[in-house]
Design an enzyme around this catalytic site. Structure first.
Site, PDB file in Angstrom:
ATOM      1  N   ARG A  22       0.603  -1.201   0.063  1.00  7.17           N
ATOM      2  CA  ARG A  22       0.027   0.560  -0.195  1.00  7.17           C
ATOM      3  C   ARG A  22       1.001   1.275  -0.284  1.00  7.17           C
ATOM      4  NH1 ARG A  22      -3.725  -0.102   4.625  1.00  7.17           N
ATOM      5  NH2 ARG A  22      -1.191  -1.139   5.587  1.00  7.17           N
ATOM      6  N   ASN A  40      -6.208  -2.815   2.397  1.00  7.59           N
ATOM      7  CA  ASN A  40      -6.407  -4.523   2.588  1.00  7.59           C
ATOM      8  C   ASN A  40      -7.526  -4.384   3.031  1.00  7.59           C
ATOM      9  OD1 ASN A  40      -3.524  -4.825   2.250  1.00  7.59           O
ATOM     10  ND2 ASN A  40      -3.009  -4.298   4.843  1.00  7.59           N
TER      11      ASN A  40
END
Length: 97
Positions: A22, A40
């Site tokens: 990320r 997520n």
């Protein structure tokens, strides 16, 4: 005349949680001038929502799928499922969720 902004929604499958994926995605998106987020998901995927010029979104999608970058993409991407639409909301910057 410039193209209108587009929204990329991409579900990234593979070993992409707990490896800095990320953060890496956020850095690439900001370099490309995109706004949105990377989050997520409970099933192990990462959801990427990015808005901005379509060519920038296409470049981010290429990078998510394995395009050459430095620094190299963390984790292992097995598949990216992408969808394009018109922007649906306004984001400030690009964040990790």
């Amino acid at each position: 005349m410039p193209e209108p902004d587009a929204r990329l929604t991409a579900w990234v499958h593979g070993h992409v949680q707990g490896v800095g994926f990320r953060w890496w995605t956020r850095c690439r998106a900001l370099e490309l001038g995109l706004t949105g987020y990377a989050a997520n998901q409970p099933d192990g995927r990462v959801l990427v929502v990015a808005q901005g010029p379509r060519p920038a979104g296409e470049k981010l999608l290429e990078l998510l799928r394995g395009g050459t970058t430095w620094p190299s993409r963390p984790g292992r991407v097995d598949k990216v499922v992408a969808d394009w639409s018109a922007p649906q909301e306004r984001f400030e910057g690009f964040v990790e969720r």
